[in-house]
Design an enzyme around this catalytic site. Structure first.
Site, PDB file in Angstrom:
ATOM      1  CD  GLU A  97      -1.578  -7.550   1.789  1.00 52.57           C
ATOM      2  OE1 GLU A  97      -1.159  -7.911   0.677  1.00 52.57           O
ATOM      3  OE2 GLU A  97      -2.455  -6.650   1.928  1.00 52.57           O
TER       4      GLU A  97
ATOM      5  CG  HIS B 159      -0.464  -4.995  -1.176  1.00 46.19           C
ATOM      6  ND1 HIS B 159      -0.712  -6.343  -1.319  1.00 46.19           N
ATOM      7  CD2 HIS B 159      -0.083  -4.543  -2.394  1.00 46.19           C
ATOM      8  CE1 HIS B 159      -0.483  -6.703  -2.584  1.00 46.19           C
ATOM      9  NE2 HIS B 159      -0.112  -5.626  -3.257  1.00 46.19           N
TER      10      HIS B 159
ATOM     11  CB  CYS C 121      -2.739  -6.442  -5.036  1.00 43.14           C
ATOM     12  SG  CYS C 121      -1.582  -5.742  -6.256  1.00 43.14           S
TER      13      CYS C 121
END
Length: 237
Positions: free
Chosen positions: A186, A184, A96
């Site tokens: 994660e 993302h 990001c």
């Protein structure tokens, strides 16, 4: 492998008690790949000094609410750190904001997109298959939350993920040692959904509702995490 996580932002305050610090999301993601990673976390604000990238094993640059075009005193040192890491061929991942500041530091153009907010799970075409993602399917679906985008990638970068909304969503650099993604991997779905809800009143209602409904689509975040793990393994071979 020891990863130095350069934390450039954190979980928004209203969500922090439930979801913890941002770096822990990356640690869980890497731990879930089954490979042997350890972690050092470095902040960018205050008087924190970034380590010499020649003497660390791998770098992860996180997301942030900041824009690369804003006036923060930690941005010039971070750009220099990225350039030095790239020159030293230290394996480096950006996600990001990390994706954006890497592109910015290495010669690309990053701006707030006229397309507005990207929220929820977006699907990206796989436009390149370097060795670490050789078995990638035609498309990958991963959560995102951003307004800024890489408008023009650096000359050193090849696009590996793209969509109509985010044409430069994944970049792999010609050194073979740098990789970045706009979405993302994660984020787990619970946090990603809470983050979309937090955008109510900031993003248009229709964009928020579309973002919430997008979580019915299957996630490829675990697959992308595996590609990232492969990248670090190959970049240090």
């Amino acid at each position: 492998m020891r990863l130095t996580i350069v934390q450039t932002g954190d979980v928004p305050e209203p969500l922090r008690d439930n979801f913890g610090p941002y770096h822990s999301m990356f640690e869980r993601m890497f731990d879930g790949t089954g490979r042997d990673f350890s972690y050092q976390v470095v902040g960018v604000e205050g008087n924190s000094l970034l380590p010499d990238p020649q003497h660390i094993e791998g770098i992860v640059i996180t997301g942030s609410p900041a824009g690369v075009y804003e006036d923060h005193d930690w941005l010039p040192p971070l750009r220099e750190f990225i350039r030095r890491a790239y020159a030293a061929k230290t394996p480096m991942l950006g996600v990001c904001f990390g994706h954006q500041i890497m592109a910015d530091a290495l010669g690309g153009d990053v701006r707030k997109s006229e397309k507005g907010w990207g929220l929820g799970r977006h699907t990206y075409r796989v436009t390149g298959r370097p060795g670490f993602m050789a078995d990638a399917p035609e498309a990958l679906s991963v959560a995102c939350s951003h307004q800024d985008q890489v408008i023009v990638p650096p000359a050193e970068a090849d696009v590996v993920l793209a969509s109509d909304f985010t044409p430069n969503a994944g970049l792999f650099y010609k050194s073979g040692k740098a990789l970045s993604f706009q979405p993302h991997p994660e984020f787990d779905d619970e946090y990603a959904r809470a983050l979309v809800e937090l955008r109510r009143g900031k993003a248009p209602d229709a964009v928020v509702e579309k973002g919430i409904s997008s979580f019915t689509d299957a996630s490829d975040s675990e697959r992308v995490a595996g590609y990232i793990s492969n990248f670090f393994r190959l970049a240090t071979a």
